[in-house]
Design a protein around this motif. Structure first.
Motif, PDB file in Angstrom:
ATOM      1  N   LEU A  40       0.834  -1.203   0.000  1.00 40.11           N
ATOM      2  CA  LEU A  40       0.000   0.000   0.000  1.00 40.11           C
ATOM      3  C   LEU A  40       0.869   1.253   0.000  1.00 40.11           C
ATOM      4  N   ALA A  41       1.912   1.247   0.810  1.00 45.48           N
ATOM      5  CA  ALA A  41       2.828   2.388   0.838  1.00 45.48           C
ATOM      6  C   ALA A  41       3.562   2.521  -0.493  1.00 45.48           C
ATOM      7  N   PHE A  42       3.983   1.399  -1.055  1.00 47.21           N
ATOM      8  CA  PHE A  42       4.638   1.364  -2.359  1.00 47.21           C
ATOM      9  C   PHE A  42       3.720   1.941  -3.430  1.00 47.21           C
ATOM     10  N   ASN A  43       2.438   1.597  -3.339  1.00 53.04           N
ATOM     11  CA  ASN A  43       1.475   2.012  -4.352  1.00 53.04           C
ATOM     12  C   ASN A  43       1.288   3.523  -4.384  1.00 53.04           C
ATOM     13  N   ARG A  44       1.366   4.174  -3.238  1.00 58.33           N
ATOM     14  CA  ARG A  44       1.194   5.630  -3.205  1.00 58.33           C
ATOM     15  C   ARG A  44       2.291   6.323  -4.008  1.00 58.33           C
ATOM     16  N   ALA A  45       3.520   5.861  -3.860  1.00 58.54           N
ATOM     17  CA  ALA A  45       4.620   6.457  -4.625  1.00 58.54           C
ATOM     18  C   ALA A  45       4.504   6.130  -6.111  1.00 58.54           C
ATOM     19  N   ARG A  46       4.125   4.897  -6.408  1.00 59.74           N
ATOM     20  CA  ARG A  46       3.969   4.476  -7.804  1.00 59.74           C
ATOM     21  C   ARG A  46       2.865   5.257  -8.491  1.00 59.74           C
ATOM     22  N   LEU A  47       1.756   5.477  -7.793  1.00 58.02           N
ATOM     23  CA  LEU A  47       0.633   6.222  -8.357  1.00 58.02           C
ATOM     24  C   LEU A  47       1.017   7.660  -8.693  1.00 58.02           C
ATOM     25  N   ALA A  48       1.855   8.248  -7.876  1.00 57.67           N
ATOM     26  CA  ALA A  48       2.281   9.626  -8.140  1.00 57.67           C
ATOM     27  C   ALA A  48       2.988   9.700  -9.491  1.00 57.67           C
ATOM     28  N   PHE A  49       3.855   8.727  -9.784  1.00 58.41           N
ATOM     29  CA  PHE A  49       4.557   8.698 -11.062  1.00 58.41           C
ATOM     30  C   PHE A  49       3.592   8.426 -12.211  1.00 58.41           C
ATOM     31  N   ILE A  50       2.678   7.489 -12.016  1.00 57.32           N
ATOM     32  CA  ILE A  50       1.713   7.150 -13.062  1.00 57.32           C
ATOM     33  C   ILE A  50       0.853   8.359 -13.419  1.00 57.32           C
TER      34      ILE A  50
END
Length: 249
Positions: A40-50
């Motif tokens: 979930l924490a990983f996803n927040r950073a990934r979503l910002a890039f996406i």
């Protein structure tokens, strides 16, 4: 018609063993204290890039206020699909795990997010019937038998003026140490056996496979975890987790 019962077996470009593994954990997709809390924490950073890549790609296009269509291939519990839908995109999420799809549907209802979830594989979608402005394949290619086939099908599903976003793990010594030994066996951020290092994909392999469909890379970022804060951040190093955006050349 796409919600096919055979998807729980060994038909098509999927692994029954991999699907069963995620079925068992699907209910914990959104639990901040569950086995996916690091994801979930990983996803927040990934979503910002996406989100940044989507906005940058379509910034200069005159779309007459048409809503961007997004296909999330291997959506799991909806960690990418749902936030994008809440941002105003027209999102379709597909997954080989019927359990994960049902979890995603229930969570979207509770969040009042309008997402179309389908229990199917990418190969079940006909690009002659529908293509998408944005196709996302995040942390999926390392779990399928025929990796190139999956990436090629994703390419076929992108509109000519669209963008393809791929996220996976690089096949390096560092990724084995961090993503397998460290994340699964030492820190237990992920259940043991979540990944197979041999299935990790090098960025140049993705570039080669997508290049067969005239895609070219636009931007790439690595992902790294601060073990003290528990926060993920973007990095120039693609040695472990990375995200790659591509467009038609």
């Amino acid at each position: 018609m796409l919600d096919k019962s055979y998807l729980s077996g060994s038909v098509g470009n999927q692994s029954a063993k991999e699907i069963a593994k995620f079925d068992a954990l699907a209910e914990q997709w959104w639990d901040p204290n569950g086995k996916y809390k690091t994801a979930l924490a990983f996803n927040r950073a990934r979503l910002a890039f996406i989100n940044e890549q989507i906005q940058a790609h379509f910034a200069g296009q005159n779309r007459e206020n048409k809503t961007l269509s997004v296909l999330d291939v291997g959506c799991g519990g909806g960690l990418i699909s749902e936030p994008l839908a809440l941002n105003g995109f027209d999102v379709t999420g597909i997954d080989a795990s019927a359990v994960s799809v049902e979890v995603a549907r229930r969570h979207a209802i509770a969040s009042k997010a309008s997402v179309k979830y389908i229990h199917c594989l990418a190969e079940d979608l006909d690009p002659l019937q529908k293509r998408y402005d944005v196709v996302i394949n995040a942390e999926v290619v390392e779990h399928v038998p025929d990796q190139q086939k999956l990436i090629e099908q994703c390419c076929r599903l992108v509109n000519p003026s669209g963008i393809l976003i791929l996220a996976t793990l690089n096949r390096t010594v560092k990724s084995w140490i961090i993503a397998i030994l460290g994340a699964e066996y030492v820190m237990r951020y992920l259940p043991i056996g979540t990944h197979s290092w041999k299935k990790f994909v090098k960025p140049e392999e993705l570039v080669e496979w997508t290049g067969n469909f005239q895609f070219e890379p636009v931007e790439a970022t690595g992902m790294s975890l601060n073990p003290f804060s528990g926060n993920w951040y973007l990095t120039d190093s693609l040695a472990v987790n990375y995200v790659l955006s591509l467009r038609k050349s």
